[in-house]
Structure formats: structure tokens, C-alpha cells
Scaffold this motif. Structure first.
Motif, PDB file in Angstrom:
ATOM      1  N   VAL A  58      47.138  38.025  27.039  1.00  0.00           N
ATOM      2  CA  VAL A  58      46.880  38.332  28.448  1.00  0.00           C
ATOM      3  C   VAL A  58      46.128  39.655  28.563  1.00  0.00           C
ATOM      4  O   VAL A  58      46.632  40.701  28.153  1.00  0.00           O
ATOM      5  CB  VAL A  58      48.189  38.424  29.262  1.00  0.00           C
ATOM      6  CG1 VAL A  58      47.881  38.584  30.752  1.00  0.00           C
ATOM      7  CG2 VAL A  58      49.069  37.193  29.032  1.00  0.00           C
ATOM      8  N   TYR A  60      44.702  42.251  31.175  1.00  0.00           N
ATOM      9  CA  TYR A  60      45.021  42.501  32.580  1.00  0.00           C
ATOM     10  C   TYR A  60      44.990  43.978  32.897  1.00  0.00           C
ATOM     11  O   TYR A  60      44.830  44.817  32.014  1.00  0.00           O
ATOM     12  CB  TYR A  60      46.413  41.929  32.890  1.00  0.00           C
ATOM     13  CG  TYR A  60      47.549  42.678  32.228  1.00  0.00           C
ATOM     14  CD1 TYR A  60      47.827  42.519  30.875  1.00  0.00           C
ATOM     15  CD2 TYR A  60      48.365  43.545  32.960  1.00  0.00           C
ATOM     16  CE1 TYR A  60      48.874  43.207  30.271  1.00  0.00           C
ATOM     17  CE2 TYR A  60      49.417  44.242  32.362  1.00  0.00           C
ATOM     18  CZ  TYR A  60      49.661  44.064  31.013  1.00  0.00           C
ATOM     19  OH  TYR A  60      50.696  44.748  30.418  1.00  0.00           O
ATOM     20  N   GLU A  61      45.149  44.287  34.158  1.00  0.00           N
ATOM     21  CA  GLU A  61      45.256  45.684  34.581  1.00  0.00           C
ATOM     22  C   GLU A  61      46.370  45.793  35.614  1.00  0.00           C
ATOM     23  O   GLU A  61      46.712  44.811  36.287  1.00  0.00           O
ATOM     24  CB  GLU A  61      43.913  46.182  35.129  1.00  0.00           C
ATOM     25  CG  GLU A  61      43.373  45.352  36.264  1.00  0.00           C
ATOM     26  CD  GLU A  61      41.882  45.561  36.512  1.00  0.00           C
ATOM     27  OE1 GLU A  61      41.131  45.816  35.550  1.00  0.00           O
ATOM     28  OE2 GLU A  61      41.476  45.455  37.682  1.00  0.00           O
ATOM     29  N   SER A  62      46.946  46.984  35.722  1.00  0.00           N
ATOM     30  CA  SER A  62      48.240  47.099  36.401  1.00  0.00           C
ATOM     31  C   SER A  62      48.198  46.942  37.919  1.00  0.00           C
ATOM     32  O   SER A  62      49.211  46.605  38.513  1.00  0.00           O
ATOM     33  CB  SER A  62      48.895  48.443  36.039  1.00  0.00           C
ATOM     34  OG  SER A  62      48.126  49.521  36.537  1.00  0.00           O
ATOM     35  N   CYS A  64      45.923  44.986  39.788  1.00  0.00           N
ATOM     36  CA  CYS A  64      45.179  43.871  40.378  1.00  0.00           C
ATOM     37  C   CYS A  64      46.156  42.828  40.902  1.00  0.00           C
ATOM     38  O   CYS A  64      47.105  42.459  40.232  1.00  0.00           O
ATOM     39  CB  CYS A  64      44.157  43.305  39.400  1.00  0.00           C
ATOM     40  SG  CYS A  64      44.568  41.771  38.596  1.00  0.00           S
ATOM     41  N   TYR A  66      45.925  39.639  41.472  1.00  0.00           N
ATOM     42  CA  TYR A  66      46.015  38.363  40.738  1.00  0.00           C
ATOM     43  C   TYR A  66      46.849  38.527  39.483  1.00  0.00           C
ATOM     44  O   TYR A  66      47.543  37.599  39.070  1.00  0.00           O
ATOM     45  CB  TYR A  66      44.617  37.856  40.372  1.00  0.00           C
ATOM     46  CG  TYR A  66      43.802  37.419  41.554  1.00  0.00           C
ATOM     47  CD1 TYR A  66      44.229  36.348  42.347  1.00  0.00           C
ATOM     48  CD2 TYR A  66      42.620  38.066  41.890  1.00  0.00           C
ATOM     49  CE1 TYR A  66      43.494  35.944  43.446  1.00  0.00           C
ATOM     50  CE2 TYR A  66      41.874  37.666  42.980  1.00  0.00           C
ATOM     51  CZ  TYR A  66      42.311  36.606  43.765  1.00  0.00           C
ATOM     52  OH  TYR A  66      41.586  36.212  44.834  1.00  0.00           O
ATOM     53  N   CYS A  67      46.762  39.714  38.900  1.00  0.00           N
ATOM     54  CA  CYS A  67      47.580  39.978  37.712  1.00  0.00           C
ATOM     55  C   CYS A  67      49.051  39.980  38.108  1.00  0.00           C
ATOM     56  O   CYS A  67      49.898  39.412  37.422  1.00  0.00           O
ATOM     57  CB  CYS A  67      47.213  41.318  37.085  1.00  0.00           C
ATOM     58  SG  CYS A  67      45.507  41.406  36.528  1.00  0.00           S
ATOM     59  N   GLU A  68      49.325  40.632  39.224  1.00  0.00           N
ATOM     60  CA  GLU A  68      50.700  40.684  39.710  1.00  0.00           C
ATOM     61  C   GLU A  68      51.242  39.266  39.901  1.00  0.00           C
ATOM     62  O   GLU A  68      52.331  38.932  39.432  1.00  0.00           O
ATOM     63  CB  GLU A  68      50.746  41.440  41.031  1.00  0.00           C
ATOM     64  CG  GLU A  68      52.132  41.531  41.620  1.00  0.00           C
ATOM     65  CD  GLU A  68      52.090  41.829  43.108  1.00  0.00           C
ATOM     66  OE1 GLU A  68      51.259  42.652  43.537  1.00  0.00           O
ATOM     67  OE2 GLU A  68      52.884  41.209  43.844  1.00  0.00           O
ATOM     68  N   GLY A  94      42.141  45.627  31.034  1.00  0.00           N
ATOM     69  CA  GLY A  94      41.322  44.944  32.041  1.00  0.00           C
ATOM     70  C   GLY A  94      39.907  45.441  32.123  1.00  0.00           C
ATOM     71  O   GLY A  94      39.219  45.595  31.113  1.00  0.00           O
ATOM     72  N   ASN A 119      48.522  51.284  33.549  1.00  0.00           N
ATOM     73  CA  ASN A 119      48.178  50.625  32.279  1.00  0.00           C
ATOM     74  C   ASN A 119      48.866  51.321  31.111  1.00  0.00           C
ATOM     75  O   ASN A 119      49.341  50.671  30.175  1.00  0.00           O
ATOM     76  CB  ASN A 119      46.657  50.650  32.058  1.00  0.00           C
ATOM     77  CG  ASN A 119      45.914  49.712  33.004  1.00  0.00           C
ATOM     78  OD1 ASN A 119      46.514  48.864  33.653  1.00  0.00           O
ATOM     79  ND2 ASN A 119      44.600  49.891  33.079  1.00  0.00           N
ATOM     80  N   VAL A 194      40.099  39.387  35.830  1.00  0.00           N
ATOM     81  CA  VAL A 194      41.444  39.531  35.283  1.00  0.00           C
ATOM     82  C   VAL A 194      42.438  38.889  36.260  1.00  0.00           C
ATOM     83  O   VAL A 194      42.167  38.891  37.467  1.00  0.00           O
ATOM     84  CB  VAL A 194      41.812  41.018  35.056  1.00  0.00           C
ATOM     85  CG1 VAL A 194      41.135  41.529  33.816  1.00  0.00           C
ATOM     86  CG2 VAL A 194      41.486  41.878  36.248  1.00  0.00           C
ATOM     87  N   PRO A 195      43.553  38.383  35.795  1.00  0.00           N
ATOM     88  CA  PRO A 195      43.923  38.344  34.386  1.00  0.00           C
ATOM     89  C   PRO A 195      43.096  37.323  33.615  1.00  0.00           C
ATOM     90  O   PRO A 195      42.747  36.277  34.157  1.00  0.00           O
ATOM     91  CB  PRO A 195      45.390  37.904  34.435  1.00  0.00           C
ATOM     92  CG  PRO A 195      45.477  37.048  35.652  1.00  0.00           C
ATOM     93  CD  PRO A 195      44.546  37.698  36.631  1.00  0.00           C
TER      94      PRO A 195
END
Ligand SMILES: *[C@@H]1O[C@H](CO)[C@@H](O)[C@H](O)[C@H]1NC(C)=O
Ligand SMILES: *[C@@H]1O[C@H](CO)[C@@H](O)[C@H](O)[C@H]1NC(C)=O
Ligand SMILES: *[C@@H]1O[C@H](CO)[C@@H](O)[C@H](O)[C@H]1NC(C)=O
Length: 239
Positions: A58, A60-62, A64, A66-68, A94, A119, A194-195
Motif C-alpha cells: 500500500v 499512501y499518505e497520511s 488523503c 481516499y487513503c483514510e 505517497g 507519514n 493514492v492509495p
């Protein structure tokens, strides 16, 4: 990824051999070192080949949204139900950038400084908890809040662990170092949004009707028992 994994195994075996050679040298007459070596090797191969796992990567970035959603609604239930069949690798970086300056690095994150710090908290949790199931669930928990210090406290309490080392790590050079590592790893691959998720190396694209767990289960040659139970995860309607 595979490189690192094989590398680790290689190093482990090499170290073991070195150690065994040493033992053989010392107790030259003894016959015990050889069976030891054999036993160790057979244990290693049997544990790595018996359980089929699906590799879940995965990127991702903390901060975003969509990541959540992915972590909270999709990843967490799957990890809860079948973590022993997953080989999870998280890359909390990300769409950030690494900026090299003389003797150190800085980072520029899509959602600003707070995201860079978030992150680092994710990266430090992976490093400090030393158990990928635990750190993945911890990071899922961080996403339920805001991936900041207070979130660490909340999630540490919930999971009955000490969050202080994670915060210290994120504030210090270790956090920088880890983020640089995840940045370098992330920059090795290409993705747009992302993700970005890969199952056994194949990019996963969400469709509104299918459940993430079904994709994971489809990636097994022999799906494990949790795949035979009816998914309780609600069908994803990301769009
Ligand atoms: C390890 O065990 C296998 C089968 O049990 C045997 O054929 C082999 O010679 C052993 N190797 C060593 C180094 O003892
Ligand atoms: C799901 O689809 C939406 C819309 O295309 C996309 O923005 C989002 O990143 C996707 N989520 C995942 C987990 O792939
Ligand atoms: C890692 O954590 C999970 C969940 O807390 C636990 O079930 C598992 O036994 C742990 N693994 C190791 C090797 O400690």
C-alpha cells in the motif's frame, strides 16, 4: 521487495554458516554442528513455504481522504480477519517529494507539513512496533483520527501499547531516515493516485461493487479459510 526479502534470507543463512563454521573449527571432532545446520535450514524452509500469503503493498499518505477510507473501511477488516495470510508492506509517502539539501533531506508533502509528520508517525509505528499486523492496525487506527500526536495517544490506549517512542521517533532523525527510505521505495514505481495498492505485485483497481476482501482472496492459489466465510464488509461505494 523481493530483493530485500531474499537478501535478508541470504544474510541470515550466511551469518548462520559463518557461525557454524566457527563452531566446527572449535569443536573439530564433534559431529553436532552439521545436524544443527540441517535442522535450522529445514525449519526455515518449511515455515516460509507452508502458509500461502498474498503480498499486499500500500502506497499512501497520511492526510488523503481516499487513503483514510481505504484503511478504515477496507484494509482493517481484511487484516482483522486474515492477517496471518497476508504479507503486508506499507509505504507511507505517497505523492511527497524528497528535497536534498547539502547534508540532509527535507520533504514536501501533498497536504503540507502536517502530512509529512503524519507519514513519519506511520513509518515510525512500523519500525517500532516490529510486527506488521500490529503496526498496520495501529496505522488504520491513526486514520480514524488525524494521524497526529493525539491520534497516537488515542490508538496507543486502544491497543494497549506505548505510543511515546513513536512520537519521539517522528520528531527526530529516525523519522527523517525512515521517510527517506519510504520515499526511495515509492519512487521506484509509477502510479497516479493514492492509495496505490498492489496484490502480489498487481495493481488493484477498485470498482464500486466489489469488496476488497474478494480481490485479496482471488489472489490466492488456495484461498485460506477466512475466504470461505461471507464478507461482512459493506460493499464499497467509493465513487
Ligand atoms: C540434511 O538432511 C537431508 C535429508 O534429511 C540429508 O539428505 C542431507 O544430507 C542433510 N544435510 C546435512 C548438511 O546434514
Ligand atoms: C477508488 O476509486 C476512487 C475513484 O476513482 C479513487 O479516487 C480512489 O483512490 C480509489 N480507492 C482505492 C482504494 O483504490
Ligand atoms: C503480531 O501481532 C498480532 C496482532 O496483535 C498477533 O496476533 C501476532 O501473534 C503477532 N506476531 C508476532 C510474531 O508476535
Amino acid at each position: 521487495m523481493y530483493f530485500f526479502k531474499n537478501f535478508t534470507v541470504l544474510v541470515a543463512i550466511t551469518l548462520y554458516n559463518v557461525r557454524c563454521d566457527g563452531v566446527t573449527d572449535v569443536v573439530n571432532e564433534s559431529t553436532t554442528p552439521l545436524p544443527d545446520l540441517n535442522e535450522t535450514n529445514s525449519i526455515e524452509t518449511s515455515t516460509s513455504s507452508e502458509i500461502e500469503t498474498v503480498k499486499v503493498e500500500v502506497y499512501y499518505e497520511s492526510l488523503c481522504p481516499y487513503c483514510e477510507r481505504f484503511f478504515v473501511n477496507k484494509l482493517e477488516p481484511v487484516v482483522q480477519s486474515m492477517h496471518q495470510y497476508l504479507d503486508i508492506k506499507l509505504y507511507p509517502f505517497g505523492n511527497a517529494d524528497i528535497i536534498e539539501e547539502d547534508d540532509h533531506y527535507r520533504f514536501r508533502c501533498q497536504h503540507g507539513k502536517l502530512e509529512c509528520y503524519g507519514n513519519k508517525l506511520h513509518a515510525c509505528a512500523i519500525d517500532i512496533l516490529k510486527n506488521v499486523t500490529k503496526s498496520t492496525l495501529f496505522n488504520c487506527c491513526l486514520f480514524e483520527f488525524f494521524s497526529d500526536d493525539e491520534s497516537v495517544d488515542e490508538c496507543a490506549t486502544r491497543m494497549k501499547l506505548n505510543g511515546d517512542p513513536i512520537k519521539e521517533c517522528a520528531k527526530g532523525s529516525k523519522g527523517n531516515e525512515l521517510l527517506k527510505y519510504y520515499g526511495d521505495e515509492t519512487n521506484k514505481i509509477y502510479f497516479r493516485g493514492v492509495p496505490h495498492i498492489r496484490l502480489n505485485g498487481i495493481p488493484y483497481r477498485n470498482s464500486s461493487k466489489k469488496i476488497f476482501k474478494d480481490y485479496v482472496c482471488a489472489a490466492f492459489k488456495n484461498p485460506p479459510p477466512p475466504c470461505n466465510t461471507v464478507s461482512t464488509t459493506s460493499a464499497s461505494t467509493d465513487e
